[in-house]
Design a protein around this motif. Sequence first.
Motif, mmCIF file in Angstrom:
data_model
loop_
_atom_site.group_PDB
_atom_site.id
_atom_site.type_symbol
_atom_site.label_atom_id
_atom_site.label_comp_id
_atom_site.label_asym_id
_atom_site.label_seq_id
_atom_site.Cartn_x
_atom_site.Cartn_y
_atom_site.Cartn_z
ATOM 1 N N GLU A 64 0.685 -1.177 0.135
ATOM 2 C CA GLU A 64 0.226 -0.131 0.056
ATOM 3 C C GLU A 64 0.749 1.204 0.027
ATOM 4 O O GLU A 64 0.549 2.108 -0.618
ATOM 5 C CB GLU A 64 -0.797 0.040 1.485
ATOM 6 N N VAL A 67 2.139 1.904 -3.532
ATOM 7 C CA VAL A 67 0.901 2.432 -4.341
ATOM 8 C C VAL A 67 0.831 3.921 -4.237
ATOM 9 O O VAL A 67 0.645 4.820 -4.896
ATOM 10 C CB VAL A 67 -0.133 1.686 -4.301
ATOM 11 N N PHE B 131 -0.451 -8.830 -6.869
ATOM 12 C CA PHE B 131 -0.784 -7.315 -7.249
ATOM 13 C C PHE B 131 0.287 -6.359 -7.713
ATOM 14 O O PHE B 131 -0.039 -5.654 -8.490
ATOM 15 C CB PHE B 131 -0.807 -7.100 -5.756
ATOM 16 N N PHE B 132 1.531 -6.866 -7.585
ATOM 17 C CA PHE B 132 2.675 -6.036 -8.142
ATOM 18 C C PHE B 132 2.633 -6.253 -9.848
ATOM 19 O O PHE B 132 2.773 -5.350 -10.732
ATOM 20 C CB PHE B 132 3.783 -6.427 -7.719
ATOM 21 N N SER B 134 0.116 -6.834 -11.600
ATOM 22 C CA SER B 134 -1.248 -6.005 -12.016
ATOM 23 C C SER B 134 -0.924 -4.640 -12.239
ATOM 24 O O SER B 134 -1.159 -3.964 -12.986
ATOM 25 C CB SER B 134 -2.398 -6.353 -11.271
ATOM 26 N N ALA B 135 -0.158 -4.215 -10.970
ATOM 27 C CA ALA B 135 0.038 -2.741 -11.028
ATOM 28 C C ALA B 135 1.012 -2.163 -12.102
ATOM 29 O O ALA B 135 1.063 -1.039 -12.635
ATOM 30 C CB ALA B 135 0.790 -2.645 -9.344
ATOM 31 N N PHE B 138 -0.893 -1.951 -15.255
ATOM 32 C CA PHE B 138 -1.539 -0.714 -15.273
ATOM 33 C C PHE B 138 -0.870 0.621 -15.624
ATOM 34 O O PHE B 138 -1.197 1.419 -16.234
ATOM 35 C CB PHE B 138 -2.610 -0.552 -13.944
ATOM 36 N N LEU B 139 0.423 0.637 -14.915
ATOM 37 C CA LEU B 139 1.202 1.555 -14.902
ATOM 38 C C LEU B 139 1.804 1.822 -16.442
ATOM 39 O O LEU B 139 1.751 3.075 -17.067
ATOM 40 C CB LEU B 139 2.464 1.549 -14.088
#
Lengths: 139, 153
Positions: A64, A67, B131-132, B134-135, B138-139
Amino acid sequence: MSLWLNSLLYTNLVLAIIVFFYLHRRRKLIGFHLGMNIAMVVGGGLAILTGVILITLYPLHFMEVTVLSVLTGILAGSIFGALFDYQTLLTGYINGLMMGIMAPMVGAAASESMVFIIVLQLFIFIIFIILMVFAKSTT
Amino acid sequence: MVIFLFLILAINFLLGFWCYRCLFKARTLFDDRFGFNAVLTSTAMISFALALTFFFIFPDNFPAMSIINLSLGIGTGWLFGRMVNGQTLIAGVFNGGIGGMMGTMAGGVAKDPSICGLPASAFSEEVTVLFFGSAGFFLLALTVALLLFALRV
């Protein structure tokens, strides 16, 4: 100590807003080289400060914090770059993104030392003042 | 999970290739400043996303993976920087290498936070990897959209 860190975050927000309105009055007079440097400095500096302070506050939540610092870098770089040109927006965006990815690792490697955060805050504060002085003197 | 990671890698590669095609078609319109900015943005982000996903697929043997990712980033930078002139070639190669090494480092810390002195994460390792991945996708999509929008402004 957590109160101090939270107040440092709030101080950075206020400082960024002051610098934004200071530059907004003079944005037509600033050339694109200085504009590119302003976007890079403000985006990267705010991203690295937010990442270091937040990873010291919440060391369990690496995801988090990454991000949040990336979003801070992207928003700050884009907003300060959008004062001048579309290409300064691109430069501020990519620099804030890279700094925001790097910032939680720097904060974790500093192992929660308060001295490092204070010196970093002082550095960003001084470089904002230098930036405002040169934005005034070149116009 | 490996299938998902390979899917993300393929989508990232296709996005990078599409960005390269669109920039290559318009390369005669670039001046020095726009060429520098476009090469810097695209190279850093594409090599970062590719290196992050590539490290998640083969997480063992950190030094070999870092060397492979560095060469991948340098290849990406050379491919993009070749388009305009010499100074964009320098910027592309340097930022591609930086992006590749930073992707490797971010992947290593995301997989195992204890190498940075952090306590173990509150989530399991699979959630973090998903999560990383997908992140990064997206970036990369956001960056490509911003960069291709610059051709119309």
